[in-house]
Motif scaffolding. Structure first.
Motif, PDB file in Angstrom:
ATOM      1  N   ASP A   1       1.993   6.490  -7.011  1.00  0.00           N
ATOM      2  CA  ASP A   1       0.956   7.443  -7.413  1.00  0.00           C
ATOM      3  C   ASP A   1       1.466   8.870  -7.306  1.00  0.00           C
ATOM      4  OD1 ASP A   1      -0.749   5.319  -7.863  1.00  0.00           O
ATOM      5  OD2 ASP A   1      -1.740   5.462  -5.897  1.00  0.00           O
ATOM      6  N   LYS A   2       2.193   9.165  -6.227  1.00  0.00           N
ATOM      7  CA  LYS A   2       2.756  10.511  -6.064  1.00  0.00           C
ATOM      8  C   LYS A   2       3.783  10.799  -7.152  1.00  0.00           C
ATOM      9  CE  LYS A   2       2.202  11.046  -1.048  1.00  0.00           C
ATOM     10  NZ  LYS A   2       2.904  11.277   0.248  1.00  0.00           N
TER      11      LYS A   2
ATOM     12  N   GLN B   1       2.557   1.613  -3.398  1.00  0.00           N
ATOM     13  CA  GLN B   1       1.621   2.088  -4.400  1.00  0.00           C
ATOM     14  C   GLN B   1       1.352   3.574  -4.235  1.00  0.00           C
ATOM     15  OE1 GLN B   1       0.370   0.167  -7.045  1.00  0.00           O
ATOM     16  NE2 GLN B   1      -0.109   2.260  -7.707  1.00  0.00           N
ATOM     17  N   SER B   2       1.302   4.044  -2.975  1.00  0.00           N
ATOM     18  CA  SER B   2       1.106   5.462  -2.708  1.00  0.00           C
ATOM     19  C   SER B   2       2.278   6.286  -3.242  1.00  0.00           C
ATOM     20  CB  SER B   2       0.942   5.699  -1.207  1.00  0.00           C
ATOM     21  OG  SER B   2       0.862   7.078  -0.912  1.00  0.00           O
TER      22      SER B   2
ATOM     23  N   THR C   1       0.835  -1.203   0.000  1.00  0.00           N
ATOM     24  CA  THR C   1       0.000   0.000   0.000  1.00  0.00           C
ATOM     25  C   THR C   1       0.870   1.253   0.000  1.00  0.00           C
ATOM     26  OG1 THR C   1      -1.721  -1.190   1.225  1.00  0.00           O
ATOM     27  CG2 THR C   1      -1.823   1.230   1.220  1.00  0.00           C
ATOM     28  N   GLN C   2       1.929   1.245   0.834  1.00  0.00           N
ATOM     29  CA  GLN C   2       2.834   2.395   0.889  1.00  0.00           C
ATOM     30  C   GLN C   2       3.593   2.571  -0.426  1.00  0.00           C
ATOM     31  OE1 GLN C   2       4.844   0.949   4.484  1.00  0.00           O
ATOM     32  NE2 GLN C   2       4.216   2.819   5.555  1.00  0.00           N
TER      33      GLN C   2
END
Length: 457
Positions: free
Chosen positions: A111-112, A107-108, A104-105
């Protein structure tokens, strides 16, 4: 080996199954390192300044005064952390390995990265140039693959400098991360050989070459330096053994005395060294006013025989104006937030020190995916940081996230991280009145780190 060679040490090295080959002083049997084997000799101890060598215990006090590892007086141009950038506290953040992050981290972060990279106007074009002065050396069959690899890069660098009008007399060339000084050597050769061909003279006089300076900046002590071979009258070579982080160009006498326009060059300026060099040129308090872009461009040697005197600043402190920059980039994974010149660019996109650190680590994916596996890769000597075989350190394989992204996807993400970091550097240069661009100056078959940063007023 039944006996030591004549004039050599008589100590038998058990590990190597031979006698020591060090030369001994007249009348002695053992060399200085093994002198303790002689009867009546004093005990040798490890030097407290450098454990790599030993010294006679009774001569320790005298040795400490002349040991090469002793702390030497700092030169006048050494100003501690003058180019380090402001310490805002974010640089003390603990670096977290990408392997410790959850999907999750990760993927974040991705995205950024994609959001920040949207709309970047710094496309990298191919520009595989060459310069005729290096061609003769490239055609030499005695050169191996490694030598040809470096020559092709130096040839292309000279070609880009020629195209930008940076290769000419009447200026000071500052080579950051100079190493042996081969890039400055070829720049000098290009200028020395080009003018006789143009005028038909066999040799240019020293009067014609008087306005030419080379400043080689390298923090480590380097063997087999080539700048010592250039003794021509009127051409000044000077080597500064100092970290770029502590270098104040406004206090380097040759630059401030002549005030010739500066051309900054570098071949594989690792990680934060690129940012330190840009700060040294354009953001140092003592040189900010004097080192901006000149009021107009200098013409190349083909366009005029002498530099326009109007371009040389009048009396006052500081070096001459910055005429251009040509730096081959590498090792974005070694960038640091404090030194980075593109902080404003990142903060405008909502990216801070923590994301920057992660993007730096992810930038290594651009090259590690194309490297051999650990089993097939050649062994790396950690002490050899400037090896001729590879200008940059291998990427950290432990940061590769197995199973989350394919090799091709990791390479694409790594290249995007590099491009975003370099976009911040371009923004820094544009804010200071320079036109800057990124170019692939050699093919990836020559080196994976094949991007050149150039800037002219």
């Amino acid at each position: 080996m039944a006996a030591p060679l004549p004039g050599r040490c008589g100590f038998f090295v058990e590990k190597k199954k031979r006698f020591c080959k060090m030369i001994v002083a007249r009348g002695n049997v053992f060399c200085g390192e093994h002198a303790t084997q002689e009867e009546g000799s004093c005990r040798r101890i490890v030097c407290p300044l450098d454990p790599k060598h030993t010294v006679s215990e009774d001569k320790l006090e005298k040795h400490l005064k002349k040991c090469n590892s002793r702390e030497k007086p700092k030169p006048v141009y050494y100003v501690k952390n003058i180019n380090a950038g402001p310490a805002d506290g974010d640089e003390t953040l603990r670096q977290v390995s990408l392997c410790d992050l959850s999907r999750t981290q990760l993927q974040s972060l991705l995205d950024k990265l994609k959001t920040a990279a949207t709309g970047l106007q710094c496309d990298i074009e191919d520009g595989f140039l060459s310069h005729p002065v290096v061609q003769e050396e490239l055609d030499d069959p005695k050169n191996g693959d490694s030598a040809n690899k470096h020559l092709k890069q130096q040839s292309s660098l000279l070609g880009h400098m020629e195209a930008l009008g940076l290769l000419g007399r009447g200026r000071s060339f500052v080579e950051f991360g100079a190493g042996r000084g081969k890039l400055s050597h070829w720049i000098h050769e290009a200028l020395r050989r080009r003018d006789p061909l143009k005028t038909g003279e066999e040799q240019k006089t020293s009067e014609d070459l008087k306005d030419l300076q080379f400043l080689l900046v390298e923090r480590s002590s380097t063997r087999f330096k080539v700048d010592g071979k250039h003794q021509e009258a009127g051409v000044q070579f000077q080597r500064l053994q100092v970290d770029i982080q502590h270098l104040d160009l406004s206090k380097v006498a040759p630059l401030t005395d002549r005030k010739l326009p500066l051309v900054a060059v570098g071949k594989h300026l690792c990680g934060a060294a690129t940012d330190l060099a840009l700060r040294c040129l354009l953001d140092t308090p003592g040189t900010r006013e004097e080192s901006g872009p000149p009021p107009k461009r200098l013409k190349t040697t083909e366009e005029e025989d002498s530099a326009d005197p109007d371009l040389v600043p009048g009396p006052g402190p500081g070096p001459g104006p910055v005429l251009g920059v040509a730096v081959a980039l590498c090792c974005h994974n070694r960038c640091e937030w404090r030194h980075y010149v593109g902080k404003e660019f990142f903060l405008q996109r909502g990216i801070g020190a923590e994301e920057f650190s992660a993007f730096c680590r992810m930038s290594s994916w651009a090259t590690c995916g194309m490297r051999p596996t650990n089993q097939d890769a050649p062994s790396q000597d950690p002490a050899n940081q400037r090896g001729e075989e590879e200008e940059h350190e291998p990427a950290e394989e432990r940061d590769s996230v197995s199973g989350f992204l394919s090799v091709e996807e990791r390479e694409q993400v790594g290249r995007l991280c590099k491009q975003l970091i370099d976009a911040g550097r371009i923004h820094f240069l544009q804010e200071r009145g320079f036109n800057s661009k990124l170019t692939r100056y050699v093919s990836s078959q020559v080196t994976l780190e094949n991007v050149l940063l150039t800037a002219v007023p």
